[in-house]
Design a protein around this motif. Structure first.
Motif, short mmCIF file in Angstrom:
data_model
loop_
_atom_site.label_atom_id
_atom_site.label_comp_id
_atom_site.label_asym_id
_atom_site.label_seq_id
_atom_site.Cartn_x
_atom_site.Cartn_y
_atom_site.Cartn_z
N HIS A 199 0.85 -1.12 -0.25
CA HIS A 199 -0.18 0.22 -0.14
C HIS A 199 0.88 1.24 0.09
CE1 HIS A 199 0.95 0.90 4.58
NE2 HIS A 199 -0.41 2.21 4.30
N VAL A 200 1.68 1.66 0.76
CA VAL A 200 2.84 2.36 0.54
C VAL A 200 3.75 2.62 -0.59
CG1 VAL A 200 4.99 3.52 1.98
CG2 VAL A 200 3.42 2.32 3.12
N PRO A 201 3.77 1.81 -1.04
CA PRO A 201 4.45 2.34 -2.79
C PRO A 201 3.34 2.95 -3.48
CG PRO A 201 5.03 -0.06 -1.97
CD PRO A 201 4.69 1.02 -0.88
N LEU A 202 2.28 1.88 -3.08
CA LEU A 202 1.30 2.11 -4.81
C LEU A 202 0.35 2.98 -4.13
CD1 LEU A 202 -0.39 1.29 -7.30
CD2 LEU A 202 -2.17 -0.56 -5.21
N GLY A 203 -0.11 3.50 -2.94
CA GLY A 203 -0.56 5.09 -2.60
C GLY A 203 0.34 5.97 -3.21
N THR A 204 1.64 5.77 -3.09
CA THR A 204 2.80 7.17 -3.11
C THR A 204 2.65 7.34 -4.59
OG1 THR A 204 3.69 6.69 -1.09
CG2 THR A 204 4.54 8.43 -2.50
N TYR A 205 2.48 6.06 -5.58
CA TYR A 205 2.90 5.68 -6.83
C TYR A 205 1.34 6.81 -7.39
CZ TYR A 205 2.46 4.32 -11.75
OH TYR A 205 2.08 4.88 -12.88
N MET A 206 0.42 6.51 -6.65
CA MET A 206 -1.85 7.08 -7.49
C MET A 206 -0.94 8.16 -7.32
SD MET A 206 -3.79 4.03 -6.67
CE MET A 206 -3.60 3.80 -5.14
N ALA A 207 -0.64 8.85 -6.08
CA ALA A 207 -0.50 9.84 -5.21
C ALA A 207 0.34 11.35 -6.71
CB ALA A 207 0.22 10.86 -4.22
N LYS A 208 1.43 10.61 -7.60
CA LYS A 208 2.19 10.78 -8.24
C LYS A 208 1.05 11.21 -9.30
CE LYS A 208 6.58 10.45 -6.57
NZ LYS A 208 7.65 8.98 -6.12
#
Lengths: 210, 554
Positions: free
Chosen positions: B22-31
């Motif tokens: 969830h951390v990498p995917l969530g940060t990626y989606m924010a980008k």
């Protein structure tokens, strides 16, 4: 008024173009590219994991079949399978569950009848099956109606009958079931199971050899 | 190892995988949603649409784009089904009747995927792949766009600008859903999910004779069906069909897929509002409800003290041997707490209380973690309500993330909250009161009522799963569930976008000693409580007539 009509028409035009372009990407390019990859790298799986015996296709290892004679291991009941009711030029296998509730008399009767039948059919001259031995999967219909597996307990229960009818020693058939029992994936995923079609193919070969 | 322990370990494995992702995917989606760079292929698409992706939209413009796109989607999918009989590549399948085609078109555009048709005998390759699967992508992207617009409403000030709908839509597809689905589909094929265009297969059988099954682009559709929390199966048995879900591993993998975006969006939210701890508070709320529901489901399904299940010695009716009770329970809860509605086991044959848990999961509004996008915006609306309740208790003007929750905001949130229950209860009551709709019930007694209640709960919340004994392919159910899906999807979106616009216009208020700390566990507890109490007060009478009556009678 006129202005808002043209505005709406322009917006709908943009929406339609967006849909068509995204259809091209996700509904044409994506599935075709994936089919290419799948057919190239995983040809067997992509076409339904078909199994051959004696040079003939006898089904898919993933799709459970009905109608085995009592010489063979029996699958789970499949009372929820549908019948091809539209596009009847085909006779398609229609997956499905019974959707009966636990308190429905119909389900209660069918479970009781299935249990009595499992006990009757699997009891031989020197082996009596007790109702408490019958596992739940032997008397209930699966979710798809196409469950390819039975529990190891249900396979075990059928060993004496199958051995007797095929003129094989009980220990040999027991060994066969054991060899075809799959444990949980990595020790914890899913439940232990026996693939009925694969087991019966092995049984037929064994019976033919002896 | 016993089945209960194995079930718990599968849950633990799933939690670990989600925690890692969830951390990498969530940060990626924010980008993805914050970047001002466009990919070349995206530029081509914008040029084709004739839209400038850099134009900021206020909420009415954002909403108009969304409604126009969805309207065209319904029309296109309706026509595709009505024309199936003359479309090439459709296996000679006939066209779908008008009421069912309307229902199905609405169902897929609203991310519901309620199915009153039998997939394998009704829909050919073109409709499945070029119609239904396309909506699996874009309806999910629309949900995420609305969620991101609401997050921007909290993050932005004094502008009222929520982003650009076309850019959010396209990026959701090209940068998130498409790459994710492609990877997932390859994994699924490797495990046995089929992927071909060779039509009807006629295959020999062990005892002689042959069987016919329908081929198709199943893996590519299955992947997005889960990842986009859609849930519409290629086959009637959905994710219970061995060609959609062949092994215990694929089962867990599919549960992971349907949970990963909704859970990760809490991270996206945290990053975009500038405080990941706010995201964690929302994540903790979702996770608490989800784990709690799974625990309850496993308890009742493993106990199985009821009628036929008791006689059988296990709750295996409508479940597959390879999944067993444990992972079927996890799937059932995850699919009804998201807006997925895919099933790997048939909820109608669960214990009375187990069926009730699936119903209650949907009634919470599908917010734990909810659908792609719809889960986050639903949960944020509940957070606004919870903040408001807390404000009432201490007599302060409530605020959330530096934005005042004033009269306008709370009215919008309250309207959002009232729509779905109104649809569920009115349509259910009408179906019970009219002479013919009850004829569609398969089971007698309380369970029959549950079938109807389930249908409208599922449709209005855009879930799509069913107590599938109900014969839903009648003009009444095709029309009413179609309306419930439409209104249950788009009316809440209107209120969410209006709320987002209202928040984005505000000037943020500085936090003081009296501000409710919404990133703390206390707030998570308050939010869980508010959700359960509001849902309970709304639906308890209906639940008492159906699953509670059935479960407690046993």
């Amino acid at each position: 008024m006129n202005n808002s009509v043209t505005h709406t028409a322009r917006l709908l035009g943009a929406a339609l173009r967006a849909l068509l372009l995204l259809t091209l990407v996700t509904g044409v390019i994506y599935p075709l590219a994936l089919t290419g990859i799948a057919q190239g790298l995983f040809h067997d799986q992509a076409n339904g994991s078909q199994i051959t015996a004696d040079g003939k296709v006898v089904g898919s290892s993933l799709i459970g079949q009905q109608g085995y004679s009592l010489d063979y291991f029996q699958p789970r009941p499949a009372n929820g399978l549908g019948t091809n009711s539209v596009n009847t030029q085909y006779k398609l296998l229609l997956s499905g569950a019974t959707n009966l509730s636990a308190d429905n008399e119909k389900l209660i009767k069918s479970v009781e009848a299935a249990k009595a039948r499992v006990v009757r059919e699997n009891s031989t001259a020197d082996y009596k099956v007790r109702p408490s031995q019958v596992p739940a999967d032997a008397v209930t219909s699966s979710a798809s109606g196409l469950d390819p597996d039975i529990s190891p307990q249900y396979a075990e229960l059928q060993v004496h009958r199958v051995a007797e009818r095929n003129g094989l020693p009980v220990a040999t058939v027991e060994k066969l079931v054991e060899d075809h029992t799959q444990g949980r994936t990595l020790g914890f995923m899913g439940e232990p199971r026996v693939n009925v079609l694969e087991l019966n193919i092995a049984l037929r070969e064994l019976a033919a050899r002896s | 190892m016993g089945p209960v322990l194995a079930g718990v370990l599968q849950l633990v494995a799933l939690i670990a995988a989600l925690a890692l992702a969830h951390v990498p995917l969530g940060t990626y989606m924010a980008k993805v949603y914050s970047s001002d760079r466009h990919w070349r292929v995206e530029r081509w698409i914008y040029r084709g649409i004739g839209a400038d992706p850099d134009t900021e939209m206020r909420w009415p413009a954002y909403l108009r784009g969304l409604l126009a796109f969805s309207f065209v989607g319904v029309l296109f999918l309706y026509l595709l089904q009505r024309l199936q009989g003359v479309l090439p590549g459709s296996l000679g399948f006939s066209s779908i009747e008008p009421a069912q085609a309307f229902n199905t078109a609405v169902s897929f555009v609203t991310n519901t995927n309620w199915q009153s048709y039998y997939g394998e005998q009704a829909m050919g390759h073109v409709v499945q792949t070029g119609g239904l699967a396309v909506q699996n992508f874009v309806s999910a992207a629309v949900g995420m766009a609305v969620a991101v617009a609401l997050v921007r409403g909290f993050a932005r000030s004094r502008s009222g600008e929520l982003g650009n709908f076309w850019s959010d839509l396209v990026r959701g597809v090209t940068r998130i859903l498409l790459p994710g689905a492609a990877i997932a589909a390859v994994v699924l094929v490797a495990c046995g999910v089929i992927q071909n265009f060779s039509g009807i297969h006629e295959v020999g059988q062990f005892m002689g004779g042959s069987q016919q099954w329908n081929g198709g682009a199943v893996a590519s559709q299955e992947a997005i069906k889960e990842l986009g929390t859609n849930g519409g199966g290629y086959f009637n048995a959905n994710s219970a069909h061995p060609f959609e879900n062949p092994t215990p591993f694929t089962n867990l993998f599919e549960i992971f897929l349907l949970l990963v975006i909704p859970f990760s969006l809490t991270r996206t939210f945290g990053v975009m509002v500038g405080s990941v701890r706010q995201g964690y508070a929302i994540l903790a709320t979702m996770a608490t409800l989800w784990v709690g529901f799974v625990a309850l489901m496993m308890w009742t399904e493993f106990a199985h003290h009821e009628g036929a299940l008791q006689i059988a010695g296990g709750a295996m009716e409508g479940k597959e041997v390879r999944f067993g009770v444990g992972s079927s329970s996890i799937f059932a809860v995850s699919t009804t707490l998201t807006s997925t509605g895919a099933v790997d086991s048939f909820h109608s044959s669960f214990t009375g209380l187990g069926g009730g848990i699936t119903l209650l999961g949907m009634m919470l509004g599908e917010i734990a973690p909810g659908g792609t996008g719809s889960g986050l915006y639903g949960m944020l609306v509940m957070a606004v309500i919870a903040v408001f309740i807390a404000g009432l208790m201490v007599g302060r003007t409530p605020e959330y993330l530096g934005k005042k929750i004033g009269t306008r905001e709370i009215k919008l949130a309250a309207c959002y909250l009232l729509i779905t229950p109104a649809l569920v209860l009115v349509f259910t009551a009408a179906s019970m009161a009219l002479p013919t709709p009850p004829h569609s019930m398969l089971n007698p007694g309380a369970h029959g009522f549950s079938e109807v209640l389930y249908a409208f709960t599922s449709a209005s919340n855009n879930n799509g799963s069913a107590f599938a004994g109900l014969n839903a392919n009648t003009d009444w159910y095709n029309t009413t569930t179609g309306l419930a899906m439409l209104l249950g999807r788009f009316l809440p979106m209107v209120f969410v976008l209006a709320l987002a616009g209202s928040l984005a216009e505000q000037t943020p208020v500085p936090a003081t000693a009296g501000t409710l700390r919404t990133e703390k566990p206390l707030f998570t507890g308050l939010l869980v409580g508010a959700i359960l109490i509001i849902t309970g007060l709304t639906y308890f009478p209906a639940l008492a007539l159906g699953p509670l009556a059935e479960g407690l009678a046993a």
